[in-house]
Design a protein around this motif. Structure first.
Motif, PDB file in Angstrom:
ATOM      1  N   ALA A   1       5.742  -7.082  -2.014  1.00 47.51           N
ATOM      2  CA  ALA A   1       5.520  -6.137  -3.113  1.00 47.51           C
ATOM      3  C   ALA A   1       4.201  -5.395  -2.944  1.00 47.51           C
ATOM      4  O   ALA A   1       4.136  -4.171  -3.146  1.00 47.51           O
ATOM      5  CB  ALA A   1       5.552  -6.870  -4.451  1.00 47.51           C
ATOM      6  N   ASN A   2       3.148  -6.107  -2.550  1.00 45.05           N
ATOM      7  CA  ASN A   2       1.837  -5.473  -2.361  1.00 45.05           C
ATOM      8  C   ASN A   2       1.854  -4.481  -1.209  1.00 45.05           C
ATOM      9  O   ASN A   2       1.308  -3.377  -1.313  1.00 45.05           O
ATOM     10  CB  ASN A   2       0.764  -6.537  -2.127  1.00 45.05           C
ATOM     11  N   LEU A   3       2.470  -4.866  -0.092  1.00 41.54           N
ATOM     12  CA  LEU A   3       2.555  -3.974   1.061  1.00 41.54           C
ATOM     13  C   LEU A   3       3.327  -2.703   0.730  1.00 41.54           C
ATOM     14  O   LEU A   3       2.919  -1.589   1.085  1.00 41.54           O
ATOM     15  CB  LEU A   3       3.211  -4.693   2.243  1.00 41.54           C
ATOM     16  N   LEU A   4       4.451  -2.867   0.044  1.00 42.94           N
ATOM     17  CA  LEU A   4       5.265  -1.707  -0.305  1.00 42.94           C
ATOM     18  C   LEU A   4       4.579  -0.831  -1.352  1.00 42.94           C
ATOM     19  O   LEU A   4       4.679   0.401  -1.299  1.00 42.94           O
ATOM     20  CB  LEU A   4       6.642  -2.157  -0.801  1.00 42.94           C
ATOM     21  N   PHE A   5       3.873  -1.451  -2.280  1.00 38.77           N
ATOM     22  CA  PHE A   5       3.120  -0.681  -3.277  1.00 38.77           C
ATOM     23  C   PHE A   5       2.117   0.239  -2.581  1.00 38.77           C
ATOM     24  O   PHE A   5       2.049   1.440  -2.862  1.00 38.77           O
ATOM     25  CB  PHE A   5       2.402  -1.635  -4.226  1.00 38.77           C
ATOM     26  N   ASP A   6       1.338  -0.315  -1.669  1.00 40.10           N
ATOM     27  CA  ASP A   6       0.344   0.489  -0.948  1.00 40.10           C
ATOM     28  C   ASP A   6       1.015   1.588  -0.136  1.00 40.10           C
ATOM     29  O   ASP A   6       0.552   2.732  -0.124  1.00 40.10           O
ATOM     30  CB  ASP A   6      -0.488  -0.403  -0.023  1.00 40.10           C
TER      31      ASP A   6
ATOM     32  N   LYS B   1       2.476   4.328  -2.587  1.00 41.62           N
ATOM     33  CA  LYS B   1       1.400   5.096  -3.226  1.00 41.62           C
ATOM     34  C   LYS B   1       0.713   6.020  -2.228  1.00 41.62           C
ATOM     35  O   LYS B   1       0.416   7.175  -2.550  1.00 41.62           O
ATOM     36  CB  LYS B   1       0.381   4.145  -3.856  1.00 41.62           C
ATOM     37  N   ASN B   2       0.471   5.551  -1.009  1.00 35.51           N
ATOM     38  CA  ASN B   2      -0.155   6.390   0.008  1.00 35.51           C
ATOM     39  C   ASN B   2       0.752   7.538   0.416  1.00 35.51           C
ATOM     40  O   ASN B   2       0.316   8.664   0.633  1.00 35.51           O
ATOM     41  CB  ASN B   2      -0.533   5.564   1.241  1.00 35.51           C
TER      42      ASN B   2
END
Length: 195
Positions: free
Chosen positions: A183-188, A191-192
């Motif tokens: 989830a954290n990897l995909l969020f970044d 967003k980028n």
């Protein structure tokens, strides 16, 4: 009667602004409470709802079918976990079980690359993020796939822990820490990309 409709559909988080989640058991919170799965955690991080059409043991062509069945133009984006390329969907089957358990036999590395490349090229102008999970052979050509479409997540996600099933049946799907990491990897990444 043939089984040529959606295998499942649910809305774990209902909000007007939402994304569409596609894939096989990796995307379907296999063996974990849905609230701990990466699509759910990602939706919370992005303050979005999501429509979940993922289903265990489904194929690339089934996810493609989902996109042509629902109106995803209203979605903020589509998150598509690209499942194993040798799976195929039998649209002539009369039940869920038979529709999703067939496999292409003796698929070569080149053929698997082509199946992924065809999907990634087909939707290169759409707001669709593609992600691979736990497919060791994908590492051989992931750079080529990333070069075709900027919305291909540039890493093949490995798991840092095992699933929660008491018999350890979910060990190949990742446990709570893996879900948070994804989830954290995909969020970044999302967003980028959006910025």
């Amino acid at each position: 009667m043939t089984f040529n409709h959606l295998l499942s559909s649910r809305t774990p988080i209902k909000k007007e602004k939402h994304f569409l989640n596609l894939g096989c058991s990796h995307a379907n919170s296999y063996d974990l409470p849905i609230e701990t799965s990466y699509p759910y955690l990602l939706a919370e991080k992005l303050n979005l709802g999501y429509l979940d059409l993922s289903h265990a043991r489904t194929s690339l062509e089934y996810s493609d079918f989902c996109l042509n069945t629902v109106d995803y133009s209203k979605c903020a984006f589509v998150l598509w976990q690209l499942t194993y390329p040798w799976r195929k969907h039998d649209f002539t089957a009369t039940n869920r079980q038979d529709a999703r358990l067939d496999n292409y036999k003796d698929m070569t590395l080149h053929e698997s690359f082509s199946r992924f490349a065809n999907i990634i090229n087909k939707y290169k102008d759409e707001n669709i993020y593609f992600v691979f999970m736990h497919q060791p052979y994908v590492k051989k050509y992931l750079k080529q796939l990333v070069s075709m479409n900027s919305k291909v997540f540039p890493y093949n996600i490995d798991f840092i822990d095992e699933g929660s099933n008491k018999e350890n049946l979910g060990k190949d799907h990742g446990g709570l820490e893996s879900q948070k990491l994804i989830a954290n990897l995909l969020f970044d990444f999302i967003k980028n990309n959006d910025s």
